[in-house]
Write an enzyme that holds these catalytic residues in place. Structure first.
Site, short mmCIF file in Angstrom:
data_model
loop_
_atom_site.label_atom_id
_atom_site.label_comp_id
_atom_site.label_asym_id
_atom_site.label_seq_id
_atom_site.Cartn_x
_atom_site.Cartn_y
_atom_site.Cartn_z
N LYS A 20 8.82 11.21 132.81
CA LYS A 20 7.66 12.06 133.25
C LYS A 20 7.04 12.66 132.02
O LYS A 20 5.69 12.68 132.18
CB LYS A 20 8.28 13.20 134.27
N ARG A 95 9.76 20.41 142.85
CA ARG A 95 11.23 19.74 142.73
C ARG A 95 12.11 20.28 144.16
O ARG A 95 13.16 19.78 144.23
CB ARG A 95 11.88 20.77 141.62
N ARG A 133 17.65 12.40 123.40
CA ARG A 133 16.41 12.98 123.23
C ARG A 133 16.14 13.97 122.46
O ARG A 133 17.11 14.93 122.25
CB ARG A 133 16.14 13.33 124.86
N ARG A 168 17.94 19.50 123.39
CA ARG A 168 17.91 20.46 124.64
C ARG A 168 19.33 20.95 124.84
O ARG A 168 19.99 20.22 125.05
CB ARG A 168 17.21 20.19 125.95
N ARG A 179 22.53 18.04 136.32
CA ARG A 179 21.01 17.84 136.89
C ARG A 179 20.42 16.60 137.43
O ARG A 179 19.60 16.79 138.40
CB ARG A 179 20.15 17.81 135.44
P1 AMP Z 1 12.45 19.76 132.60
O1 AMP Z 1 12.09 20.24 131.43
O2 AMP Z 1 11.53 19.41 133.72
O3 AMP Z 1 13.77 18.76 132.72
O4 AMP Z 1 13.14 21.28 133.24
C1 AMP Z 1 14.19 21.82 132.80
C2 AMP Z 1 14.76 22.83 133.65
O5 AMP Z 1 13.69 23.70 133.88
C3 AMP Z 1 15.34 22.30 134.94
O6 AMP Z 1 16.57 21.69 134.69
C4 AMP Z 1 15.29 23.74 135.75
O7 AMP Z 1 16.35 24.52 135.36
C5 AMP Z 1 14.04 24.17 135.44
N1 AMP Z 1 13.10 23.59 136.12
C6 AMP Z 1 11.93 23.10 135.69
N2 AMP Z 1 10.81 22.87 136.59
C7 AMP Z 1 11.61 23.46 137.86
C8 AMP Z 1 11.04 23.37 139.09
N3 AMP Z 1 9.97 23.00 139.71
N4 AMP Z 1 11.84 24.08 139.90
C9 AMP Z 1 13.02 24.67 139.71
N5 AMP Z 1 13.41 24.78 138.28
C10 AMP Z 1 12.52 24.04 137.59
#
Ligand code: AMP
Length: 224
Positions: A20, A95, A133, A168, A179
């Site tokens: 994404k 999400r 990554r 990360r 996740r």
């Molecule tokens: P990402 O970079 O999109 O993989 O997001 C990293 C982390 O941020 C996720 O594992 C969640 O802990 C938090 N996070 C990101 N977007 C959301 C969302 N829309 N709702 C809740 N937690 C989020």
């Protein structure tokens, strides 16, 4: 009503590691649409030494979801900025179904249509991608040690002075497995939510990046 992708809210859905972020960065570069990554915003909040920063940091490290209330505030504030006037790309939001409902309310207030694109990738491939990554902390460019390594070991290609890439804390095997579980439980219903009202397109995220990009552009009707 808009006739093509411009002016819309483009929602990129997909499990962690589906691509994404990479695709959202491409859309941003090609069409000058802001890319709103809630993960990036939350990671910057998590670096702050405040109660909220510490709370968010703990949740991110565990690979759990931050509360819908915090996300509602973050997304409302960010999408209210003037660079979002011509539409925007959401990467990592919504999400949960509650967040999708909140976004419908916001889209109504902003008088915008929503188009969701699901980038589908199988689990083994997700795990392989995430554990290799690496990300630039300055520009958030995403690299992969196997499929898209930087020119110089561990350094972002895009800056004059060297900026070291980071791995990360939630991209290790244990956190990734968690996740993906959270995604299946909380976020898959979001895909059903958009499918039920005919606002969802699905693309094959296992294809090469350029091909996936072409499929996404076609799905959302973004021409040059
Ligand atoms: P990402 O970079 O999109 O993989 O997001 C990293 C982390 O941020 C996720 O594992 C969640 O802990 C938090 N996070 C990101 N977007 C959301 C969302 N829309 N709702 C809740 N937690 C989020």
């Amino acid at each position: 009503m808009t006739t093509n992708g411009r002016g819309k809210i483009i929602v990129l859905l997909g499990a962690p590691g589906a691509g994404k972020g990479t695709q959202a960065q491409r859309l941003r570069e090609r069409f000058c649409l802001p890319q709103i990554s809630t993960g990036d915003i939350l990671r910057s909040i998590a670096r702050e030494e405040t109660d909220l920063g510490r709370q968010v940091r703990r949740i991110l490290e565990a690979g759990d979801l931050v509360s819908d209330e915090i996300l509602a505030d973050v997304v409302r504030a960010r999408t209210g900025q003037t660079d979002c006037d011509g539409g925007y790309i959401l990467d990592g939001f919504p999400r949960t179904v509650t967040q999708a409902e909140m976004l419908d309310g916001l889209a109504g207030e902003q008088d915008r249509d929503i188009k969701a694109v699901y980038v589908r990738v199988l689990r083994d491939e997700l795990m392989r991608r995430l554990t290799s990554r690496r990300i630039c902390p300055m520009c958030n460019t995403i690299y992969n040690l196997v499929t898209r390594p930087p020119k110089h070991d561990g350094i972002c290609d895009l800056h004059e002075t060297p900026v070291e890439l980071f791995h990360r804390v939630d991209d290790n095997e244990e956190a990734v497995a968690h996740r993906i579980l959270v995604w299946e439980r909380e976020t898959k219903p979001v895909y059903e939510y958009y499918r039920a009202c005919d606002r969802l397109a699905t693309v094959d995220g296992a294809r090469p990046v350029d091909e996936v990009f072409g499929q996404i552009r076609e799905a959302i009707g973004l021409q040059e």
